[in-house]
Each structure stands twice: as structure tokens, then as C-alpha cells.
Design a protein around this motif. Structure first.
Motif, PDB file in Angstrom:
ATOM      1  N   ILE A 158       0.037  -1.121 -12.430  1.00  0.00           N
ATOM      2  CA  ILE A 158       0.433  -2.347 -11.724  1.00  0.00           C
ATOM      3  C   ILE A 158      -0.637  -2.733 -10.705  1.00  0.00           C
ATOM      4  CG2 ILE A 158       2.086  -3.317 -10.058  1.00  0.00           C
ATOM      5  CD1 ILE A 158       3.459  -3.106 -12.688  1.00  0.00           C
ATOM      6  N   PHE A 159      -1.181  -1.733 -10.006  1.00  0.00           N
ATOM      7  CA  PHE A 159      -2.116  -2.063  -8.927  1.00  0.00           C
ATOM      8  C   PHE A 159      -3.572  -2.163  -9.379  1.00  0.00           C
ATOM      9  CE2 PHE A 159       1.541  -0.888  -6.386  1.00  0.00           C
ATOM     10  CZ  PHE A 159       1.493  -1.853  -5.396  1.00  0.00           C
ATOM     11  N   GLU A 160      -3.850  -1.690 -10.578  1.00  0.00           N
ATOM     12  CA  GLU A 160      -5.235  -1.803 -11.069  1.00  0.00           C
ATOM     13  C   GLU A 160      -5.380  -2.919 -12.093  1.00  0.00           C
ATOM     14  OE1 GLU A 160      -6.578   2.060 -12.400  1.00  0.00           O
ATOM     15  OE2 GLU A 160      -5.876   2.959 -10.532  1.00  0.00           O
ATOM     16  N   ASN A 161      -4.371  -3.109 -12.899  1.00  0.00           N
ATOM     17  CA  ASN A 161      -4.505  -4.117 -13.955  1.00  0.00           C
ATOM     18  C   ASN A 161      -3.137  -4.643 -14.373  1.00  0.00           C
ATOM     19  OD1 ASN A 161      -5.857  -5.656 -15.928  1.00  0.00           O
ATOM     20  ND2 ASN A 161      -5.418  -4.115 -17.482  1.00  0.00           N
ATOM     21  N   PRO A 162      -2.497  -5.428 -13.504  1.00  0.00           N
ATOM     22  CA  PRO A 162      -1.166  -5.940 -13.871  1.00  0.00           C
ATOM     23  C   PRO A 162      -1.258  -6.873 -15.069  1.00  0.00           C
ATOM     24  CG  PRO A 162      -1.991  -7.049 -11.915  1.00  0.00           C
ATOM     25  CD  PRO A 162      -2.963  -5.934 -12.219  1.00  0.00           C
ATOM     26  N   ILE A 170       0.136  -9.472  -5.640  1.00  0.00           N
ATOM     27  CA  ILE A 170      -0.363  -8.229  -5.025  1.00  0.00           C
ATOM     28  C   ILE A 170      -1.752  -8.397  -4.415  1.00  0.00           C
ATOM     29  CG2 ILE A 170       1.063  -6.724  -6.446  1.00  0.00           C
ATOM     30  CD1 ILE A 170      -1.343  -6.035  -8.105  1.00  0.00           C
ATOM     31  N   THR A 171      -2.513  -9.400  -4.890  1.00  0.00           N
ATOM     32  CA  THR A 171      -3.823  -9.632  -4.282  1.00  0.00           C
ATOM     33  C   THR A 171      -3.707 -10.600  -3.110  1.00  0.00           C
ATOM     34  OG1 THR A 171      -4.323 -11.372  -5.881  1.00  0.00           O
ATOM     35  CG2 THR A 171      -5.154  -9.176  -6.376  1.00  0.00           C
ATOM     36  N   GLY A 172      -2.500 -11.063  -2.851  1.00  0.00           N
ATOM     37  CA  GLY A 172      -2.288 -11.906  -1.675  1.00  0.00           C
ATOM     38  C   GLY A 172      -2.632 -13.368  -1.900  1.00  0.00           C
ATOM     39  N   LYS A 173      -2.785 -13.753  -3.163  1.00  0.00           N
ATOM     40  CA  LYS A 173      -3.131 -15.165  -3.400  1.00  0.00           C
ATOM     41  C   LYS A 173      -1.905 -16.071  -3.275  1.00  0.00           C
ATOM     42  CE  LYS A 173      -7.118 -14.231  -6.323  1.00  0.00           C
ATOM     43  NZ  LYS A 173      -6.999 -12.779  -6.553  1.00  0.00           N
ATOM     44  N   PHE A 174      -0.732 -15.485  -3.315  1.00  0.00           N
ATOM     45  CA  PHE A 174       0.468 -16.251  -2.962  1.00  0.00           C
ATOM     46  C   PHE A 174       1.506 -15.268  -2.449  1.00  0.00           C
ATOM     47  CE2 PHE A 174       2.949 -14.762  -6.479  1.00  0.00           C
ATOM     48  CZ  PHE A 174       4.262 -15.067  -6.143  1.00  0.00           C
ATOM     49  N   GLN A 189       0.833  -1.200   0.000  1.00  0.00           N
ATOM     50  CA  GLN A 189       0.000   0.000   0.000  1.00  0.00           C
ATOM     51  C   GLN A 189       0.868   1.250   0.000  1.00  0.00           C
ATOM     52  OE1 GLN A 189      -1.077  -2.781   1.880  1.00  0.00           O
ATOM     53  NE2 GLN A 189      -2.348  -3.078   0.070  1.00  0.00           N
ATOM     54  N   GLU A 232      -0.394 -10.366 -10.377  1.00  0.00           N
ATOM     55  CA  GLU A 232      -1.787 -10.284  -9.889  1.00  0.00           C
ATOM     56  C   GLU A 232      -1.932 -11.153  -8.627  1.00  0.00           C
ATOM     57  OE1 GLU A 232      -4.899  -9.149 -11.588  1.00  0.00           O
ATOM     58  OE2 GLU A 232      -6.088  -9.961  -9.962  1.00  0.00           O
TER      59      GLU A 232
END
Lengths: 285, 226
Positions: free
Chosen positions: A267-271, A280-284, A240, A277
């Protein structure tokens, strides 16, 4: 890592890597892409620590007078890259650099570049504030004295403290120990110390991670202001924070790979990269 | 998968938005039934049910605000929440339009222009909303473009219907014997019919809005927005 330096660092390397750094953009806005000048450029940069490869073939262009953030999971190589820029990795014996890292078009790893002179032009602020056990004034004056730039010293110290947004808080106690300042104030003092010698680039390695939220927001505001005069490169674990303060973001992922580099909002809206992706979305991560 | 609780909240939001759309579509169908059948009880059900939709809207709006404030979503998650935030507004407006239909049915006296095919326009617009929500549920960009094309057909249908009403009204001879009360009643019915056509056309517009936000959500493409 060692380098033979045969030239006089005060003359040759300055001359070799010195170019005009003036740009038209001093108003803090992100300038037109076509007018952005590249200050630092890595070309096929590999870094090894012994047998371990920390960075893999990094190609990256860092624009002048903008904030460029480096993000990625622990061990991805983002700090390694930062430390390559002003050759801090020279201090690690087993570090080896291949490829090129250009500063103002000059490879900083050329034999004729003096790392000490380089670091005067590329300052650094670390994760934990590390003021010298001296007075507030002497901390800021230190670099200037070393470089024998003592003319108008009081004025230069005041100016650096003002640029670091610290002057109002310390102007009446410049003779007090820097160690008596709060953590946030110490970090801003370190920034004042770095900018007192008028570098072109400021590298920041997790500069706010040891600070409370208010001190963090002060540092973040300061970084945005500094980018009006300096090129700022910041490594942060706080995504953030990268999103808030940077113009460009580089995403490094495990294995020392630069997976994506671009405008921070993109990068933060549409990597483009699915791996970015997921990170940054925390999926890994 | 890391951030499981966060992922669960995103899944909940998606399911809740889809549930809201089912409720809104049901209200729309009931509103049309009430209008067609001049069913006062049904009309009252639609009108009083609007409160439930408004409540649903407020709760989902708060869920979106909470996710933005507390989870700092980015990338596809951010676009999903931003799109959902806008889509619930469109759904709430569709429910308002369904309420209008309930109101008209309470006020309507008679079918003034039975040749105007309201039902066909209604069927198409309902299908548009259903398709838009399918696109949202399945993250289907192709559906979004199709809805935009269908809206052009709805606009043409509505325009023709409105023209037919106005032309018929101009050609209609109001006899000298017609009382002022009869004329007023005719004017009221004509106004309501035109408003019904306009409201159905707006339902189609909201379906396009939903499709536009869905396209942005799926492909970061603002092509259909405006």
C-alpha cells in the motif's frame, strides 16, 4: 440500535461464537499468506446513521495475530467499521447495520449474539486513556472480578501488566490511583485492562494520538508485541504509524468506501488505486 | 494542492538531478574530445571539474536524505526519491570515468590501434545516458527497456574492440631493434586503450542502472535491476 437478546449471554452466545483460536504463528513474523487465518470478515457491510450512509458495501478479511491498520480522512468510516466489530455502534440509536460481520465465522449481528459477551472476546482501547478512578491494581482486576475469574488474581494482574509493558513502572505502587499515572502509562494500563480478560481481538481507536512521541513509540512497540498473541485492529490518522506497525492496511476514503486493502508495504510503496496514491502522498485529503 | 512546499521540493530534486546529468554528460564529451585530440588543457578541465560533480552529488544526496527524514514519502514519491538517490550515484561514477579519460589523454603517446573505433562506442554510450535521463525526466518505461537492449550491443562492440587489440598485439612483431623504452610505451598505450574500452563499457552499464531505477520509479518493476 437495539437487539433482542433472548439467550443467556454467558452460555449460548459464548457457545455460538466460540471456536478454537490457536494458530501456529506465535513468533511475531508475518506468516505465509496461505497459512493466515481470517478472524473477522465483513461481507457487503453497510452502515447508516439515520439517512446518512457511513459505510458502503465493505468486504474485508482481517487476519489472525497480525496488526491491521485502518486509515483514511476524517469521516471516511474507518472508526465506524472498527466499532461495528464489537458492536459499539449499538450504543448509537440511529445507527443501522446491513450485511454481515463475521467473527470466527459467526455474524456478530445475529439475534443470538450478546454484545457484552462479544466485547469480552473483542476488547477495545480508545483515543484518550480512560482508566477507572481506582487503583492501578483494581483497574486491571476489574474485568476479571466481573467475570468471576478471581483465582490467582494477583498473578493475572501481574501478567497483564507485564504484557502491557507497564509492570516494571508500577509494581511498587499497585495501590496508587491510576489517575496519577502519566498519559502514556494510563494508556498502557487501559491495554493491560483490556488484555487481562484474555480477549482474542484488540480494537484500538487512535490509541496514541493523545500521547507524546516517547509514549507513542512505547505504545507502537507494544502493539507489535501484542500481535504475537492477539489480533490487533487499529484506526489511526497517522499514516506513518500505520506504515510502521501494521501488517495489513485498509484505506477508506470519503463516502465510507473501502478503496484498497492489502499488505502494508505494498500500500505504501505501490498502491493500486490512484485515489489511494493521491491520499497517502498528500495530494488530496 | 496540499503539501505545496513538499511538491516543490520533489520538483526541485527532479530538476537538479537532470541538471547534474547535463553536467556529467558534458564532462564525458570533453573527456572523449581530450582523448581524441590529445588536448592537455581540455583533459585538465575535465579532471579538475570532477570536484564540482562530487559536490553536486553530495548536495543531492543530502536533499534525498532530508526528504526521506522530514517528509516520510510514500508510494510514487518514495520510489522517485529512492530512484533519484541511486541515479545520482551512477551519474557521479560516470563523471569519474570521464576523469579517467582525461587522465589517459595526458598519458597517451600515440594512436596505437587507429582501426579500433572508440568514437562509435563512445557515441552509443553517450546516447544511452542521454536516453536514460530522458526516460527519467519523462517517466518513460519503454525507453528503459530499449537502453537495456542497446547495452548488449555496446558490450559486443567493446568485446570485439578488445579482441582486436589483443589479436593485433599478438600478431605485431616487435623488432629486435626496439628499445625497452619503446616496448614500455607500447604496453602503456595498449593498456590505456583497453582501459578506455572498459570505461566506456562501464558508462553503458551505468546508463542501464539509471534505466533500471527509472523503471522501478515508474512502474515499481525491479526487472532491470541486476
Amino acid at each position: 440500535m437495539s437487539k433482542d437478546v433472548t439467550q443467556d449471554p454467558e452460555t449460548d452466545s459464548e457457545k455460538l461464537i466460540s471456536t478454537d483460536v490457536s494458530t501456529d504463528d506465535a513468533d511475531g513474523d508475518v506468516p505465509d499468506e496461505s497459512q493466515v487465518r481470517t478472524v473477522i470478515e465483513s461481507q457487503d457491510l453497510d452502515v447508516f446513521y439515520g439517512d446518512t450512509q457511513a459505510l458502503q458495501s465493505i468486504d474485508l478479511e482481517i487476519p489472525a495475530r497480525q496488526v491491521t491498520a485502518m486509515i483514511g480522512p476524517s469521516g471516511c468510516g474507518k472508526s465506524t467499521f472498527l466499532r461495528c466489530i464489537n458492536r459499539m455502534n449499538d450504543l448509537i440509536d440511529i445507527a443501522r447495520v446491513e450485511g454481515e460481520l463475521l467473527f470466527e465465522g459467526k455474524n456478530v449481528y445475529d439475534d443470538d449474539v450478546d454484545p457484552v459477551a462479544l466485547r469480552r472476546r473483542i476488547g477495545m482501547v480508545f483515543q484518550h486513556p480512560n482508566p477507572f478512578p481506582k487503583s492501578i491494581y483494581d483497574n486491571v482486576a476489574y474485568g476479571l472480578k466481573i467475570q468471576d475469574k478471581t483465582e490467582n488474581l494477583d498473578q493475572k494482574v501481574e501478567q497483564a501488566l507485564k504484557r502491557a509493558a507497564l509492570w516494571d513502572e508500577v509494581k511498587d505502587r499497585l495501590d496508587e490511583s491510576a489517575l496519577d499515572l502519566s498519559g502514556g502509562q494510563q494508556q498502557r494500563l487501559c491495554i493491560a485492562r483490556a488484555i487481562a480478560v484474555d480477549p482474542e481481538v484488540i480494537l484500538m481507536d487512535e490509541p496514541a494520538s493523545a500521547l507524546d512521541p516517547i509514549a507513542t513509540s512505547q505504545i507502537e512497540d507494544l502493539i507489535e508485541e501484542l500481535a504475537e498473541e492477539f489480533t490487533v485492529v487499529i484506526v489511526t490518522h497517522n499514516m506513518q504509524q500505520a506504515a510502521r506497525i501494521s501488517d495489513k492496511t485498509a484505506v477508506f476514503l470519503t463516502g465510507g468506501e473501502l478503496v484498497e486493502f492489502g499488505n502494508t508495504n505494498e500500500i505504501f510503496e505501490n498502491p493500486e488505486s490512484e485515489r489511494v496514491e493521491d491520499y497517502i502522498t498528500g495530494k488530496f485529503g | 494542492m496540499p503539501r505545496e512546499s513538499y511538491q516543490d521540493k520533489l520538483d526541485d530534486l527532479r530538476e537538479d538531478v537532470l541538471y547534474m546529468s547535463e553536467v556529467v554528460l558534458e564532462r564525458l564529451r570533453l573527456g572523449l574530445d581530450a582523448l581524441e585530440q590529445k588536448d592537455e588543457a581540455l583533459a585538465q578541465e575535465v579532471i579538475e571539474g570532477d570536484h564540482e560533480v562530487n559536490q553536486m552529488y553530495l548536495e543531492l544526496e543530502q536533499d534525498c536524505i532530508d526528504l526521506l527524514a522530514l517528509q516520510q514519502p510514500v508510494a510514487s514519491d518514495l520510489r522517485f526519491i529512492a530512484a533519484s538517490f541511486k541515479i545520482i550515484t551512477d551519474l557521479e561514477r560516470i563523471a569519474d570515468l570521464a576523469t579517467n579519460l582525461g587522465d589517459y589523454s595526458l598519458e597517451a603517446e600515440e594512436d596505437v590501434f587507429p582501426e579500433v573505433d572508440i568514437q562509435t562506442v563512445a557515441d552509443v554510450t553517450i546516447e544511452m545516458v542521454e536516453a536514460a535521463m530522458d526516460g527519467y525526466a519523462n517517466q518513460d518505461a519503454e525507453t528503459c527497456y530499449q537502453i537495456s537492449e542497446t547495452d548488449d550491443e555496446v558490450d559486443a562492440l567493446c568485446e570485439r574492440a578488445s579482441e582486436a587489440v589483443v589479436r593485433d598485439l599478438i600478431e605485431r612483431e616487435v623488432t629486435d631493434e626496439a628499445t625497452e623504452e619503446e616496448v614500455e610505451r607500447l604496453m602503456g598505450d595498449v593498456s590505456r586503450l583497453l582501459l578506455t574500452i572498459r570505461d566506456l563499457e562501464r558508462v553503458g552499464d551505468h546508463a542501464v542502472n539509471i534505466a533500471a531505477r527509472t523503471l522501478y520509479m515508474v512502474e515499481n518493476d525491479a526487472d532491470l535491476i541486476y
